[in-house]
Scaffold this active site. Sequence first.
Site, PDB file in Angstrom:
ATOM      1  N   GLN A  81      -5.776  56.926  38.051  1.00 36.20           N
ATOM      2  CA  GLN A  81      -6.209  58.043  37.214  1.00 36.20           C
ATOM      3  C   GLN A  81      -5.325  58.213  35.976  1.00 36.20           C
ATOM      4  OE1 GLN A  81      -6.641  60.958  40.822  1.00 36.20           O
ATOM      5  NE2 GLN A  81      -7.881  61.780  39.167  1.00 36.20           N
ATOM      6  N   HIS A  82      -5.850  58.964  35.029  1.00 34.81           N
ATOM      7  CA  HIS A  82      -5.110  59.533  33.901  1.00 34.81           C
ATOM      8  C   HIS A  82      -4.740  58.555  32.782  1.00 34.81           C
ATOM      9  CE1 HIS A  82      -4.645  63.174  36.224  1.00 34.81           C
ATOM     10  NE2 HIS A  82      -3.857  62.611  37.111  1.00 34.81           N
ATOM     11  N   ASP A 239      -8.902  56.856  41.631  1.00 34.02           N
ATOM     12  CA  ASP A 239      -8.497  56.316  42.928  1.00 34.02           C
ATOM     13  C   ASP A 239      -8.542  57.347  44.054  1.00 34.02           C
ATOM     14  OD1 ASP A 239      -6.319  57.701  41.887  1.00 34.02           O
ATOM     15  OD2 ASP A 239      -4.946  55.997  41.968  1.00 34.02           O
TER      16      ASP A 239
END
Length: 481
Positions: A81-82, A239
């Site tokens: 992520q991110h 994820d």
Amino acid sequence: MSAAEGPLVVGVDSSTQSTKALVVDAATGRVVASGQASHTVTSGAGRESDPRQWWNALGEALEQCGDAAREAAAVSVGGQQHGLVTLDARGEPVRPALLWNDVRSAPQASRLVEELGGAKAWAERTGSVPGVSFTVTKWAWLAEHEPEAVRATAAVRLPHDYLTERLTGQGTTDRGDASGTGWWASATEAYDDDILARVGLDPALLPRVVRPGEIAGTVRDGHDLPFAKGTLVAAGTGDNAAAALGLGLRPGTPVLSLGTSGTVYAVSEHRPADPSGTVAGFADARGDWLPLACTLNCTLAVDRVAALLGLDREAVEPGTAVTLLPFLDGERTPNLPLASGLLHGLRHDTTGGQVLQAAYDGAVHSLLGALDLVLDADADRTTPLLLIGGGARGTAWQQTVRRLSGRPVQVPVAKELVALGAAAQAAALLTGEDPAAVARRWNTADGPVLDAVERDDATLARITGVLSDAAPLLNRGTDAR
């Protein structure tokens, strides 16, 4: 390989350190082939990876799967992520991706929270108070430090978006991963134009948010992967949302994931909005919500302590009053992006094994402290805590979680839950089912249950006290990078 009962699907987990691919029988959940290839990540405050490595690793992992991958009818990508992926007009990376554990945007995170009216306003609007991990803070950092890269950017993507787009040729994402950017508002389930304007990001650069169950596209020509043209591609997701799918998670069941980062989360039917910032109010990949707390320092930090001591990671010893806060990369929960590790309470008779146990205790303490905030108020506190991730099969991790949580702990036998969740998402395109129901049909959460033991309240209180007393040191940070 024996004959499959149903069509084959591929689930991908593109994580921080590697990409894994599973070929799964959609009828039974049996993994018929698998592959894995590693990535490289820079060290220090700046954590970056070249997105093209992820694509090459995906190709290597699929090649290891052999003919089974060529027979797949659908594919889905779960990813870390991110991360901020910036692409030029040709679809090539402008610069290496800024990863979730890159802490350089801490000043930008603080400034953005203040500029939009404080933590409560952010939580009500986006579901989360953006910390250093969130993509919006990384874009703000890039605009301040590398304006030439911002000017060259024609598309902004998350890691799983990048891989999906290379498969389909279409810029798409999903609500689960979009909810970790800081510019997707959970209150409206849409990109927030005001936030985008504040950080100077044109919404035209962002991917389309694909609805749960919607096909993101089909595999195009010229991809150099063993998929046939026209193979269905699911939306994919972040994820943690993929792992929730992989477990077939129902509301109220808590999950503690022990990986490079540590996370604790649960599915909820209620939109979260925690003004303290401890809980990120993520969306899940189905249409519900996934309140989650994350620590930057988990298995990697504990393994580093073991290496410094010259010990095997299981060589823990009990009976210690030593406290170790393993904040080797700064920290997200608690929010201490500039912190470094802290060791307190050493004596002449302290052993290396006791220090190592203190590292485990410090890592688990941070996660369990957020557990009650993650769960809905009416959640059953006796439900077993599902323990997943790379550390879940380690005896020292299992016993530390049992001792400090006081809850029964269940360790699913199924491995690679992110990739399995992506596979369930791909299978759902073919069957029309809820992907979580697909995973439940595959019995992915089955595994031994370790009985609850009495909670070690004394250790929890001691760590909490040291954390409070050391606040000035932890907030001060260090220049020794």
